[in-house]
Each structure stands twice: as C-alpha cells, then as structure tokens.
Design a protein around this motif. Structure first.
Motif, PDB file in Angstrom:
ATOM      1  N   ALA A   1      41.735  61.766  35.917  1.00  0.00           N
ATOM      2  CA  ALA A   1      40.271  61.574  35.855  1.00  0.00           C
ATOM      3  C   ALA A   1      39.748  62.141  34.536  1.00  0.00           C
ATOM      4  CB  ALA A   1      39.603  62.265  37.038  1.00  0.00           C
ATOM      5  N   PHE A   2      40.284  63.299  34.148  1.00  0.00           N
ATOM      6  CA  PHE A   2      39.820  63.884  32.890  1.00  0.00           C
ATOM      7  C   PHE A   2      40.275  63.031  31.702  1.00  0.00           C
ATOM      8  CE2 PHE A   2      40.309  67.220  29.459  1.00  0.00           C
ATOM      9  CZ  PHE A   2      38.956  67.235  29.158  1.00  0.00           C
ATOM     10  N   TRP A   3      41.465  62.471  31.797  1.00  0.00           N
ATOM     11  CA  TRP A   3      41.978  61.592  30.725  1.00  0.00           C
ATOM     12  C   TRP A   3      41.025  60.396  30.543  1.00  0.00           C
ATOM     13  CZ3 TRP A   3      43.890  56.614  29.874  1.00  0.00           C
ATOM     14  CH2 TRP A   3      44.679  56.455  28.740  1.00  0.00           C
ATOM     15  N   ARG A   4      40.620  59.830  31.694  1.00  0.00           N
ATOM     16  CA  ARG A   4      39.701  58.678  31.610  1.00  0.00           C
ATOM     17  C   ARG A   4      38.379  59.094  30.970  1.00  0.00           C
ATOM     18  NH1 ARG A   4      42.079  56.524  36.575  1.00  0.00           N
ATOM     19  NH2 ARG A   4      42.878  54.462  36.028  1.00  0.00           N
ATOM     20  N   GLN A   5      37.917  60.298  31.362  1.00  0.00           N
ATOM     21  CA  GLN A   5      36.626  60.744  30.837  1.00  0.00           C
ATOM     22  C   GLN A   5      36.745  61.061  29.339  1.00  0.00           C
ATOM     23  OE1 GLN A   5      35.102  64.334  32.698  1.00  0.00           O
ATOM     24  NE2 GLN A   5      33.821  64.624  30.895  1.00  0.00           N
ATOM     25  N   HIS A   6      37.825  61.758  28.970  1.00  0.00           N
ATOM     26  CA  HIS A   6      37.977  62.259  27.598  1.00  0.00           C
ATOM     27  C   HIS A   6      38.307  61.134  26.611  1.00  0.00           C
ATOM     28  CE1 HIS A   6      38.825  65.522  24.724  1.00  0.00           C
ATOM     29  NE2 HIS A   6      39.833  64.787  24.301  1.00  0.00           N
ATOM     30  N   PHE A   7      39.025  60.128  27.080  1.00  0.00           N
ATOM     31  CA  PHE A   7      39.421  59.052  26.158  1.00  0.00           C
ATOM     32  C   PHE A   7      38.693  57.738  26.464  1.00  0.00           C
ATOM     33  CE2 PHE A   7      43.092  61.950  25.905  1.00  0.00           C
ATOM     34  CZ  PHE A   7      43.109  62.171  24.538  1.00  0.00           C
ATOM     35  N   VAL A   8      38.884  57.212  27.676  1.00  0.00           N
ATOM     36  CA  VAL A   8      38.387  55.862  27.973  1.00  0.00           C
ATOM     37  C   VAL A   8      36.857  55.815  27.857  1.00  0.00           C
ATOM     38  CG1 VAL A   8      38.327  53.996  29.681  1.00  0.00           C
ATOM     39  CG2 VAL A   8      40.376  55.416  29.457  1.00  0.00           C
ATOM     40  N   LEU A   9      36.199  56.793  28.516  1.00  0.00           N
ATOM     41  CA  LEU A   9      34.738  56.808  28.516  1.00  0.00           C
ATOM     42  C   LEU A   9      34.198  57.150  27.132  1.00  0.00           C
ATOM     43  CD1 LEU A   9      32.939  56.494  31.080  1.00  0.00           C
ATOM     44  CD2 LEU A   9      32.569  58.947  30.944  1.00  0.00           C
ATOM     45  N   GLU A  10      34.792  58.177  26.524  1.00  0.00           N
ATOM     46  CA  GLU A  10      34.301  58.669  25.231  1.00  0.00           C
ATOM     47  C   GLU A  10      34.347  57.569  24.165  1.00  0.00           C
ATOM     48  OE1 GLU A  10      33.259  61.882  24.485  1.00  0.00           O
ATOM     49  OE2 GLU A  10      32.993  61.422  22.354  1.00  0.00           O
TER      50      GLU A  10
END
Ligand code: AMP
Length: 715
Positions: free
Chosen positions: A121-130
């Motif tokens: 979830a953090f990976w998605r937030q830190h990379f995908v979303l950002e």
C-alpha cells in the motif's frame, strides 16, 4: 582492502615467523643443553610473542567480521532469534510444511500478510500515486514468443555445476563466493596479497564467464559442499518454469520471471492512454517465478516471489526529471564502480553531486534512486545499512546505460533488494524489431536502431513515440528502395525475405553497402530469415540520401526501471526491526519488532486492565471506533497479566496498546519507549489513527496529553 585489515594480516604473518624462529631457538637451546635460566628466558620471550600473536589474531578476526571478535557468531545468533520469532508468530511459514516443505517456497501467515499488504500500500502511495503511474495487472503465464523476443528464453540463465558423483546441483558463483568469504573470515593465516586477491574475486564475481568461473573453482580446489566430490564445469541453466498453454501441448509458455514484459507489450496502448505524451511510467505488482538452482537464505532467494516494477518511459534525448530538485540534496551511502574496483568501501555522497559528476548517468535515474532511498527508510530500513551499489561494467547488460542496486545489509551480508536500471531502448525495440522497416518506409526511421536483417518472431507492432514539431523541419533521410523486379528474377520465392532484410538495414549498414556496390558492383549480404548470404548486385537496390520535410520525430523511448523484490525488502525490514530487551524481572529476554506504525501488522491492542464488565464494555466501544477508523487492532479480554499481553504484542510489533482502567479515560502505551499517556475514551481511537496515518508523531502525543506514571504491570 581496508588498511587496518591489510596491516593486521602483515603483522600477523611477521609475528607467526617470529614465533616459529623463537620456537626453533628454544629447541636449539634445549638440544645444546643450555643453562636453565637461559632456556627459561627464551621460553618467556616465546610466550609473550604468542600472546602478541593471539592479540593480533583477535583484532584481525574483529576486522574481517566487522564486529567484536566473534561477530560472525553473534550475527548467526541474532538471525536465529529473529527467525524463530518470525516462524513461531507465523510471519512466514515454509510452504507445504506438513509434507516436509519445498526449498525456496514460503507462505506468509497472518502478520506477514498484513506487513506485506502495508508495504505494497505504501509502495502504491509513494510511487504510483505520487507520479500518476499507470498500473496494470498482467498474467503470470506468458507465451514463449514474448519471452523469446525479450531474450529470456536464450539468456535467462545462471551457471550451474553438478556433483560429479551424486548429480546434486549448485550455483557455481555461490560456491566461489562462499569459498572466498570463508577463507577471508576464518583463515587468518592467509597473506595480505591472497586476501586482496580473494576480495577482488568477490568484487568481480558477476563479471566472470563460465570458463573463468570454472578455472577459479579448479584453482581453489573447490568441491561439492555436501560430499566433497569433484564438480563438473559450469554450464548455463535457464531459470524459467516451462509450461504449455491449452490442452494440445503445442503452445509453449513460461511462468513469467519478471512482471516488466507485461508492461512493454502494452506500451502502445498505455502511450495512447497517456495522451501520446512522454515521459510516463507504468507499474505492476505481481508474482514472478524463477527456478533457482539451490535456494537458501530463507525469504531472500525463493522460487516464487512478489515483484513491484516500474517502467518509466522517457525521451532518450531528454532524461531530465521535473521533480529531481526534490531529491537532489539527499545524502546517503553510494558505492560507485571505481570504489568497488579499487577495494574501497561505500561513501556518503550527495545525490546531486553524483548526478552532476556523471557518476549516476542521468537525472531521472538519480530521481528514482532518491525516491527508492526515501521509500526504504520510511518503511523502517536502517539508513546506515542501506547502500546504492553501481553495477560493474561487465555486470550490466550491454544495452544498459547505467544500473544501481539498493543493497540492504542483514545477517546474510549485503543483499540486492531493488534494481534501478536505465535499460535504454532495448526492451521496446526487442518487441517491435520486425516493424522497424515499416516505420522506415514512412520516412520515420529511428536513427538509433541497429538490428541486422529481420526476425519474424517479433510482434510487428511499432513500440515508438513521436515528438510533433511546431514547424516542419528539413532533414536528410536515407532511402532504401529494393528493385523488386530484379530481386524476383534473382531470388524467386525468397524475394520477400531479401526485400525485408534490405529494408531493415540501419544507416551504417546501408551506406557500407552503397559504397561496396559502387566500388565492386556486387556484395554478399546475410539474410537472417534465410540463414545464408546472398549476392546483391548494383541493379537490385537503390540507396540514397534525400532531403525531406518532417513534421515529427519518431523514436523508441528509453526505459528506466526500478524493480523491487518485496520479499527481500520485508525480510531485511524484519531484521532491522528486531531486538530483544530484558523483562522487568531481568530473568528473560523479550522479543520486539520496532515496526513503524505504517508497516506494523496490527496497529493497536485494546485490553481491560482487569476482568470487569464495565471495562470490557469500554474496550468494545473503543474497538468499534478503531474499526470505523480503519485501524487494524486486537482486543484481548482474556484476563492474562497485562505484562504478558504486552510481551505478546511487542513480538508482533504492535506499536500502541490501549489499556482500559476507567470508564472515562484510558492509557495509550507506546511499544519502544513503554511511555504511556492518558486520553479520554472518545479520543483514544483518533489519537492512534492520527499517529498511524503519519499525521502526527508519538512525540506530539506525548507533549499534548497527560502522562501516565503509575507503575502499571508493564513487563
Ligand atoms: P532482477 O530482475 O534479477 O534484477 O531482480 C529484481 C529484484 O527481484 C531483485 O532486486 C530482488 O530484490 C528480487 N529477486 C530476484 N530474484 C529473487 C529470488 N529468487 N527471490 C526473491 N527475490 C528475488
């Protein structure tokens, strides 16, 4: 080699010779029946030399193991304690355990699943979303043609050796690595020169060809670890699991060894989805499969694992990144190629300096290195045990512009957890090679393409991008025009193959052919789809340069790929978070995982202090508010002593515990400091949520709320 280790090895060798010389002198004195005081004095001198030698040995042992003399042992003991806790609390479990398991396959149990989903979830937030990345989810089963084009069918191999008597297989480079490490750490008698040689072998291990690896194995007399039998010469073993798609068995396929190919083959649609604009990134999280030769080291080398991959597509002529300035001042351990080759260690370098000096090839690569550093350290990886190591020249694929691995140090040494590579245009070209000629026909030839002939295994779909010009530009273009009539007369049924091969020539090849045809009138030309040379005469093809107006530049984008081994990151995180502390009575060591709230599998526990209906009711109300707030938690009304309950949840790395000891307000205890604050029942869930969501820190909470100081039953 570190100067101290080198000088210690030299000092030890000198002391060893002095001990031998003195031993001989004592023996000579005894043989010559010298006087007792004379012999005693010589023995005393010998003993003090032996003491000095043993002191140097201890220092050297400490230097090679990087700790206090028996560091290797304590690393082992630390790992054992961590792994025992992880397996006992079901963070992970050897798969199919009741059938004695299968090497290299692991299950995640409940807390392991929770940690993994938090990391993702953090990976998605830190990379995908950002970065507004385009996430895709492609199948694991992949047809052969895709992996043939990508090069995996032919080249995705490790070098293997076999026990010549039992047939047991080993990874050749691992045997050589183990031999060198063992010699360096356990054999203190080797000379400084030999130590330097072994370190050089370790530093260049990934560079060694099958022949060189085989020669080293022979030179060092390395045998099969289990039987001591001789070993075969190294030979390549393809790591992909093969399968067939459908019942006929006629359609070969493989379990994907990485997720990246799914993104590359979708490039055209993703580019369109992105409004035909570069740069953009696509991302994918999914299972990857590699039939590792001899998996070991628990979660670090497995046969099925989760990869999270980003393919950032960028114009090869502009690798700047709009958000580069956000990471430029980060400073962390980097290990450039030159430092590795000259035996130095990793140094703290400002990222901006590494990019501006050209140590890191370009801004976008630098940007991702910085973002990976932030990702890993925010997860809880210790920044002093994280370094970015540049690939050695031969370690990189020939097409790659630059590669860096994020390596994390754990009890197994430095482990590659994230690979960050500028793969240039290789992947997209590999899948669209065949279409190059068509693009070329339209005068849109990608000037960098260097394929020879044609290959009918390719998709035939051009995986290219275009830059539209505001004003048309006049450019000189190469035009290859095969004269089909002459070619038909000369090659009959093979005419099409020859035409395609001529059209697929790059500029250099075409100009060489033109020059040769003008001087000799005829050249030999290799047509790969025919597998042979054919004679091409001057009247069969016209090659010229023409001025044309162009409205756009068509090119194959470069790919910058950060590729995350999620299981490796999680295992290193487990080790970096694990510690033990004495119980209050001091009679046992209690295990704790200091997971940041972000990754903790359970964020909070709720306990009534004593078994009492009113307190249980309050605990249930708080539990309900936590559920509503989306906070994973555990309510424990078993009545076990509070100290035992804390110990149990510390072992799961639960950062906060709410203890109900009144109907108005409760205590919140933080795991590592064991400090407690008093908070009203209504606020309790929101306080925990705000800290786990990263909106405030425990220090903020400690400052704001009254402290709870009564000697609660902690520990
Ligand atoms: P590679 O494509 O070989 O660079 O691998 C990408 C990432 O996958 C590496 O950085 C590792 O973190 C991870 N990885 C590779 N092989 C394995 C394996 N056998 N088990 C677990 N993780 C792996």
């Amino acid at each position: 080699m570190a100067a101290s280790e080198e000088s210690l090895r030299k000092a030890l060798a000198e002391k060893q010779s002095a001990v031998e010389a003195h031993g001989n002198a004592v023996r000579a004195l005894k043989a010559a029946k010298a006087s007792k005081p004379e012999i005693d004095a010589a023995i005393e001198a010998l003993n003090s030399l032996k003491l000095e030698k043993s002191s140097i040995e201890k220092q050297l042992q400490a230097a090679v193991s990087g700790s206090d003399g028996d560091g290797a042992l304590s690393r082992e003991a630390f790992r054992q304690a961590a792994v025992n806790t992880l397996e006992r609390r079901l963070f992970y479990i050897p798969s199919f355990k009741i059938y004695r398991g299968v090497a290299g396959l692991y299950d995640y149990g409940p807390p392991g699943c929770a940690v993994k989903s938090n990391v993702l979830a953090f990976w998605r937030q830190h990379f995908v979303l950002e970065e507004n990345m385009l996430e895709v989810d492609c199948p694991c089963v992949t047809p052969e043609v895709v992996l043939k084009a990508s090069g995996h069918v032919d080249k995705f191999t490790d070098l293997m050796v076999k026990d010549e008597k039992t047939g047991t297989c080993y990874r050749a480079d691992h045997l050589l690595k183990d031999f060198c490490n063992e010699k360096l750490q356990k054999d203190l008698t080797i000379s400084a020169e030999k130590a330097a040689e072994l370190k050089h072998v370790l530093a260049t291990l990934d560079d060694l060809s099958a022949e060189a690896l085989g020669a080293k194995i022979k030179e060092y007399g390395i045998t099969a670890p289990d039987t001591k039998n001789p070993l075969s010469d190294p030979y390549p073993f393809n790591l992909m699991f093969q399968t067939s798609i459908g019942p006929s068995g006629l359609s070969p396929g493989y379990m994907r060894p990485e997720t990246a190919q799914g993104i590359f083959v979708n490039f055209k649609d993703l580019y369109y989805y992105n409004g035909n604009k570069l740069p953009f990134a696509a991302a994918q999280i999914g299972q990857a499969f590699r039939n590792e030769i001899s998996p070991r080291q628990g979660l670090l080398r497995v046969r099925e694992f989760t990869l999270a991959e980003i393919e950032h597509f960028v114009d090869p002529e502009d690798k700047s990144h709009p958000k580069y300035s956000e990471v430029v001042d980060l400073e962390f351990l980097m290990f450039p190629r030159e430092e590795q080759m000259s035996g130095q260690s990793a140094k703290k370098i400002r990222l901006g300096d590494a990019v501006s000096k050209g140590t890191v090839n370009n801004e976008t690569l630098g940007y991702f290195i910085g973002r990976v550093y932030l990702f890993l350290t925010r997860l809880g990886i210790d920044k002093d045990r994280l370094r970015f190591r540049q690939h050695l020249a031969n370690e990189m694929a020939h097409y790659a512009a630059d590669c860096w691995d994020a390596e994390i140090e754990c009890s197994y040494g430095w482990i590659e957890c994230v690979g960050i590579a500028d793969r240039s245009a290789y992947d997209l070209r590999a899948h669209s090679e065949h279409h190059v000629k068509n693009v070329f026909d339209e005068g849109q030839r990608d000037g960098n393409i260097d394929f020879i002939g044609t290959n009918l295994d390719k998709s035939g779909v051009p995986l290219v991008a275009a830059e539209k010009f505001s004003e048309p530009r006049e450019v000189e273009k190469l035009v290859i025009a095969p004269v089909k009539k002459e070619l038909g007369l000369a090659f009959k049924g093979s005419q099409k193959n020859v035409v395609e091969a001529l059209e697929a020539m790059n500029e250099k090849e075409a100009l060489e052919m033109k020059a040769a045809l003008e001087s000799k009138g005829e050249v030999e030309f290799y047509v790969c789809t025919l597998g042979k040379n054919v004679p091409i005469k001057k009247n069969m093809v016209s090659i010229s340069k023409e001025k044309k107006k162009e409205h756009q530049r068509v090119f194959t984008p470069s790919v910058i790929e950060p590729s995350f081994g999620i299981g490796r990151i999680i295992y290193c995180l487990f080790e970096h978070s694990f510690y033990t502390r004495p119980s209050k009575a001091g009679d046992e060591q209690l295990n704790v995982f200091r997971f940041p709230p972000l990754v903790a599998p359970i964020k909070c526990t709720v306990f009534p202090l004593v078994q009492n209906q009113q307190y249980e009711d309050v605990a249930k109300v708080i539990s309900k508010s936590l559920t509503t707030a989306g906070i994973s938690h555990k309510i424990d009304i078993t009545g076990t002593s509070i100290g035992k309950r804390y110990a149990r949840t510390d072992e799961l790395g639960v950062p906060f515990a709410i203890t109900v000891d009144s109907t108005k307000d409760v205590t919140i205890r933080e795991r590592d400091s064991k400090l407690q604050v008093r908070v009203s029942v209504e606020e309790a869930a929101l306080v925990v949520k705000s800290v786990t969501d990263g909106l405030r820190t425990w220090e903020d909470v400690w400052e704001k709320y009254p402290h709870h100081t009564s000697g609660s039953a902690d520990d």
